[in-house]
Write a protein that holds these residues in place. Structure first.
Motif, PDB file in Angstrom:
ATOM      1  N   GLN A 495      -4.760   1.820  13.367  1.00 49.44           N
ATOM      2  CA  GLN A 495      -3.429   1.324  13.679  1.00 49.44           C
ATOM      3  C   GLN A 495      -2.643   0.960  12.426  1.00 49.44           C
ATOM      4  O   GLN A 495      -1.438   0.758  12.493  1.00 49.44           O
ATOM      5  N   SER A 496      -3.357   0.855  11.301  1.00 58.72           N
ATOM      6  CA  SER A 496      -2.678   0.478  10.056  1.00 58.72           C
ATOM      7  C   SER A 496      -2.804   1.531   8.973  1.00 58.72           C
ATOM      8  O   SER A 496      -2.192   1.394   7.909  1.00 58.72           O
ATOM      9  N   ASP A 497      -3.595   2.576   9.225  1.00 60.38           N
ATOM     10  CA  ASP A 497      -3.822   3.621   8.213  1.00 60.38           C
ATOM     11  C   ASP A 497      -4.306   2.998   6.904  1.00 60.38           C
ATOM     12  O   ASP A 497      -3.746   3.251   5.822  1.00 60.38           O
ATOM     13  N   THR A 498      -5.356   2.195   6.991  1.00 61.41           N
ATOM     14  CA  THR A 498      -5.838   1.421   5.845  1.00 61.41           C
ATOM     15  C   THR A 498      -6.216   2.321   4.679  1.00 61.41           C
ATOM     16  O   THR A 498      -7.048   3.224   4.838  1.00 61.41           O
ATOM     17  N   MET A 582       0.524  -4.265  14.117  1.00 61.78           N
ATOM     18  CA  MET A 582       0.610  -3.302  13.012  1.00 61.78           C
ATOM     19  C   MET A 582       1.069  -1.939  13.507  1.00 61.78           C
ATOM     20  O   MET A 582       1.830  -1.231  12.841  1.00 61.78           O
ATOM     21  N   GLU A 583       0.604  -1.569  14.690  1.00 62.36           N
ATOM     22  CA  GLU A 583       1.006  -0.279  15.243  1.00 62.36           C
ATOM     23  C   GLU A 583       2.498  -0.280  15.577  1.00 62.36           C
ATOM     24  O   GLU A 583       3.196   0.718  15.359  1.00 62.36           O
ATOM     25  N   ARG A 586       4.448   0.073  12.413  1.00 60.89           N
ATOM     26  CA  ARG A 586       4.371   1.442  11.909  1.00 60.89           C
ATOM     27  C   ARG A 586       5.382   2.339  12.603  1.00 60.89           C
ATOM     28  O   ARG A 586       5.902   3.293  12.011  1.00 60.89           O
ATOM     29  N   PRO A 590       8.700   2.504   9.726  1.00 58.54           N
ATOM     30  CA  PRO A 590       7.646   3.302   9.103  1.00 58.54           C
ATOM     31  C   PRO A 590       7.695   3.290   7.579  1.00 58.54           C
ATOM     32  O   PRO A 590       6.652   3.205   6.922  1.00 58.54           O
ATOM     33  N   ASP A 591       8.883   3.367   6.991  1.00 63.36           N
ATOM     34  CA  ASP A 591       8.969   3.392   5.527  1.00 63.36           C
ATOM     35  C   ASP A 591       8.478   2.081   4.935  1.00 63.36           C
ATOM     36  O   ASP A 591       7.725   2.061   3.951  1.00 63.36           O
ATOM     37  N   ALA A 593       6.430  -0.098   6.275  1.00 66.07           N
ATOM     38  CA  ALA A 593       4.989  -0.228   6.496  1.00 66.07           C
ATOM     39  C   ALA A 593       4.222   0.618   5.495  1.00 66.07           C
ATOM     40  O   ALA A 593       3.203   0.177   4.936  1.00 66.07           O
ATOM     41  N   ARG A 594       4.711   1.828   5.233  1.00 71.32           N
ATOM     42  CA  ARG A 594       4.013   2.711   4.304  1.00 71.32           C
ATOM     43  C   ARG A 594       4.023   2.140   2.890  1.00 71.32           C
ATOM     44  O   ARG A 594       3.009   2.152   2.188  1.00 71.32           O
ATOM     45  N   LEU A 597       1.641  -0.894   2.499  1.00 70.03           N
ATOM     46  CA  LEU A 597       0.239  -0.511   2.391  1.00 70.03           C
ATOM     47  C   LEU A 597      -0.059   0.105   1.030  1.00 70.03           C
ATOM     48  O   LEU A 597      -1.146  -0.091   0.477  1.00 70.03           O
TER      49      LEU A 597
END
Length: 635
Positions: A495-498, A582-583, A586, A590-591, A593-594, A597
Motif C-alpha cells: 500500500q506504500s510501495d516501500t 497510505m493507499e 497514494r 500521487p506525486d 507520496a512518491r 518515499l
C-alpha cells in the motif's frame, strides 16, 4: 446349516442384511459377490471368515465368475445389487437392473439354488392410482423413469421363469437407520432437508397453508433388513411377495411436519382442498434452480406417489417376529441429526465464523506470526497442521499447543520443493483453512541488485510459487466440500510501495493478485481468498536489519489476531487503518507520496554491508529531492 450367495453385499441394504445373516445360529457361510472396485469396501467391514468375497459383476455373463468360484450349491441366492438412483441414465439402469437380474437368474439355476430372493421395489407400481396388493404386478401401469421401468422389467423376468423357486420383496424408499440415523447417500426426502434447514430461520410459530402435496412412502433401513432376514426363512410358496412399506403410504404433510419439528421450521397448519397436478417434466430454467438447491429435477416428478400399497399379507408373515415399522415421526430426529453431521452438502458452513473443529494449515509455523497464529487457532478449537522446514521447531510449537489443551500435527516441508509440496498435500488430507504465512524478505536497493537476480528468484520461490503450489494442491478438496478459506499473509508495503523491498513486494504482490482473481472465480464454490496486509512485525525475519530496532513494530500476537479475522471470513483484505491511509494518499496525491518515499529512502541507511556509502547531509538530500524534479520540469 444354511449357505447364502448375496449380490450387493457392500451396499447399504446388503451390509445390514449380511450382519443379520451371520448372526443366525444356522448360518454356515455367506458368499458375497463383490466388484473389484468395491473390494476395499468389503475388506473395511471386518467381517468374520464365514463371509467370503467372490470377485464378479452382475452385468457380466455368468456374473464374471471363474470355474470353481463356489464350493457347491447354495441354499439362498439373495439379489440386492441394483441401481437405486432416479438420476442415473437409462443404460446404467438397464445394465444393472435388467441384465444383472437375468444373469443372477441364470447363475441361480446353474448352481441349483434352493431359493432366489429378489429385492425389487414399490417402483414397479409406476403411476398406478389406488390400492396395490402384494399379489398385484401388471395392472397396466406406466413407468415414467428408467429406474421404475427397469425395476418392473427385472421383477417380470423373475416371475416368468420356473427354473428356481423365488420370493419377491418390495421396499419403499429406504431412509436411514431408525435408531442411529445412519444413511449412505442423499436420496428421497434428504434432498429437501437443506431447504427445510433454511426455513428454520422463519418463526417456528408461523403457520403454513399449502395445497395438498400428496403421499409418499418411506421406511428405515433397519426395518427393511430385519424384515428380510425374517421373511426369507419362512415356509412360504414360490412367488410369495412382500411389501416392506407403510400401509397406504404417508401424507407428505406428515413427513414434512415431522422433519420441521426437528429443525425448528414452521409447520404446515392447514392443507387447501387442492392437489397439485402430476409433474412429468420440469422446464430447464426451473431444473437449473432446483439443481442449485440440490434437488434433482427427476425427483420432483415422483414426490407424490399415487399408489396406496397394501401390506396386510406382509404384516401377517411378520407377526410374532418383533419386527415392526415405527411411525416416521418417531425416527425423524435421528435421520436429521445424522444428515446434519454427515450428509448436509453445506455442513461445513454451519457456524462458518467459528474455528472449532476446523483443520487449519499454517505454513511458517515454527516461529513469529505462524507460531502465534497456530497457538491462537488451537485455542479456539482448531486442529492446526504445522508446516515449516525445521521439524524440531515444529515439535516445540506442537508441544506448546498441546500444553494449552489444543491439537496439532507436524508436517515438515520445504515449500520451494515441488515434489515435497505434492507429498505434503497428500499428507494433509481434508483441510478447511490454509494460511500461507511462510515468507522471505530481502531489503536491498534495486541499483544494488543488478547482479543479484537470485534475490528475486528466491523470494518468488518461497513467497509466491510455494503458496501457489500448496493452494492449487488443496483447492480440489475445498471445492468438493463446498467450503474453504485461503489466507495469504502479504504486507502493508504493497500500500506504500516501500523502497528497498522491490523483490519482496513483487513476490507478495503476485500472491495478492492471484488471490484477488482466484477469489472472484471461486466465490460460488464456497472458497474465499483473503489477503492479510501485515505491518512491520517484530519477528526473527526482521532481526537481521538493525535499522528496524528503532522503528515501531506490531507483536506476533497482534498479527495473529489479524490472521484469525481472515480465517473466520474477513472478506478480500484484512488491513490496518494506517495502511489504508497510505493507499488513499497514494491515490489522492500521487506525486507528493512518491517524493516523500524517495526522501525517506535516501535518508535511511542501506542494510547490506557492501553497500556502505558516503553519508549525505540531510539538508542536501532534502534539497535534491525537492528541487531536482522541479528543475527538470522547467525544461
Amino acid at each position: 446349516m444354511a449357505t447364502y450367495f448375496v449380490t450387493g453385499a457392500t451396499g447399504f441394504l446388503g451390509r445390514g442384511l449380511v450382519e443379520r445373516l451371520i448372526a443366525r445360529p444356522d448360518c454356515d457361510r455367506v458368499h458375497a459377490l463383490v466388484r473389484p472396485e468395491s473390494m476395499a469396501k468389503f475388506e473395511a467391514r471386518g467381517w468374520p471368515a464365514s463371509v467370503v468375497a467372490v470377485p464378479g459383476d452382475i452385468t457380466e455373463p455368468g456374473l464374471g465368475l471363474g470355474p470353481g468360484a463356489l464350493p457347491g450349491p447354495v441354499d439362498h441366492v439373495v439379489h440386492l445389487a441394483a441401481v437405486y438412483d432416479l438420476t442415473a441414465p437409462a443404460e446404467a439402469n438397464h445394465a444393472a437392473n435388467v441384465t444383472g437380474t437375468a444373469n443372477v437368474l441364470a447363475f441361480a439355476a446353474a448352481n441349483r439354488a434352493g431359493l432366489l430372493h429378489h429385492v425389487s421395489s414399490i417402483a414397479v407400481a409406476g403411476d398406478h392410482r389406488g390400492r396395490f396388493a402384494e399379489s398385484d404386478f401388471d395392472l397396466g401401469q406406466r413407468h415414467h423413469s428408467p429406474y421404475h421401468g427397469t425395476k418392473f422389467a427385472a421383477e417380470r423376468l423373475v416371475r416368468e421363469q420356473d427354473d428356481v423357486a423365488f420370493r419377491v420383496y418390495r421396499p419403499a424408499a429406504v431412509v436411514g437407520d431408525s435408531r442411529t440415523g445412519e444413511m449412505d447417500k442423499v436420496d428421497g426426502p434428504y434432498y429437501f432437508l437443506p431447504a427445510l434447514a433454511r426455513l428454520a430461520r422463519l418463526p417456528r410459530a408461523l403457520p403454513l397453508v399449502l395445497p395438498d402435496l400428496g403421499r409418499t412412502n418411506v421406511v428405515p433401513v433397519d426395518y427393511v433388513v430385519d424384515a428380510l432376514a425374517h421373511l426369507m426363512h419362512l415356509d412360504a410358496p414360490s412367488g410369495a411377495t412382500y411389501h416392506l412399506a407403510e400401509q397406504g403410504g404417508q401424507p407428505v404433510r406428515e413427513v414434512y411436519n415431522a422433519l420441521a419439528a426437528v429443525v425448528g421450521a414452521p409447520r404446515i397448519a392447514a392443507t387447501l382442498p387442492v392437489r397439485l397436478p402430476p409433474v412429468r417434466s420440469v422446464p430447464e430454467p426451473a431444473a437449473a434452480v432446483l439443481a442449485e438447491l440440490g434437488v434433482p429435477a427427476q425427483v420432483v416428478a415422483h414426490l407424490d406417489i399415487p399408489t396406496e400399497f397394501e401390506t396386510g399379507a406382509t404384516q401377517v408373515a411378520l407377526a410374532g417376529s418383533g419386527v415392526e415399522l415405527p411411525p416416521f415421526a418417531e425416527y425423524a430426529e435421528p435421520l436429521v441429526r445424522y444428515w446434519e453431521r454427515h450428509l448436509d452438502p453445506d455442513r461445513a458452513w454451519v457456524r462458518a465464523d467459528s474455528l472449532r473443529g476446523r483443520r487449519v494449515v499454517v505454513t511458517g509455523a515454527s516461529s513469529g506470526i505462524g507460531e502465534a497464529t497456530a497457538l491462537a487457532a488451537a485455542a479456539e478449537g482448531a486442529t492446526v497442521l504445522l508446516v515449516a522446514r525445521r521439524a524440531e521447531e515444529l515439535d516445540r510449537v506442537r508441544a506448546a499447543v498441546e500444553a494449552g489443551g489444543g491439537a496439532a500435527e507436524v508436517h515438515p516441508c520445504d515449500l520451494t520443493d515441488g515434489d515435497a509440496v505434492a507429498a505434503l498435500v497428500k499428507e494433509l488430507g481434508v483441510v478447511d483453512v490454509l494460511v500461507n504465512n511462510a515468507g522471505r524478505s530481502i531489503r536491498r536497493s534495486v541499483h544494488l541488485s543488478v547482479d543479484r537476480l537470485h534475490d528475486y528468484e528466491r523470494t518468488m520461490a518461497l513467497n509466491y510459487f510455494g503458496p501457489l503450489r500448496l493452494t492449487l494442491g488443496l483447492l480440489p478438496g475445498m471445492r468438493a466440500r463446498g467450503f474453504g478459506r485461503v489466507v495469504n499473509v502479504t504486507t502493508m508495503g504493497l500500500q506504500s510501495d516501500t523502497p528497498r523491498f522491490a523483490a519482496y513486494l513483487a513476490s507478495k504482490g503476485a500472491l495478492e493478485a492471484f488471490g484477488r482473481a482466484a477469489g472472484r472465480e471461486l466465490l460460488a464454490d464456497g472458497v474465499s481468498v483473503t489477503s492479510v496486509r501485515m505491518p512491520l512485525v517484530r519477528t526473527p525475519m526482521i532481526g537481521a536489519t538493525k535499522f528496524y530496532s528503532a522503528l515501531p513494530a506490531a507483536s506476533p500476537r497482534s498479527a495473529a489476531r489479524m490472521v484469525l479475522r481472515a480465517m473466520r471470513g474477513g472478506g478480500d483484505v484484512v488491513q490496518r487503518p494506517e495502511g489504508l491511509a497510505m493507499e488513499v494518499l497514494r491515490v489522492l496525491v500521487p506525486d507528493t507520496a512518491r517524493r516523500a518515499l524517495n526522501l525517506a529512502y535516501r535518508l535511511s541507511p542501506e542494510s547490506a554491508p557492501e553497500a556502505r556509502r558516503r553519508a549525505e547531509s540531510p539538508f542536501a538530500v532534502l534539497a535534491s529531492t525537492v528541487l531536482r524534479p522541479l528543475w527538470r520540469g522547467l525544461r
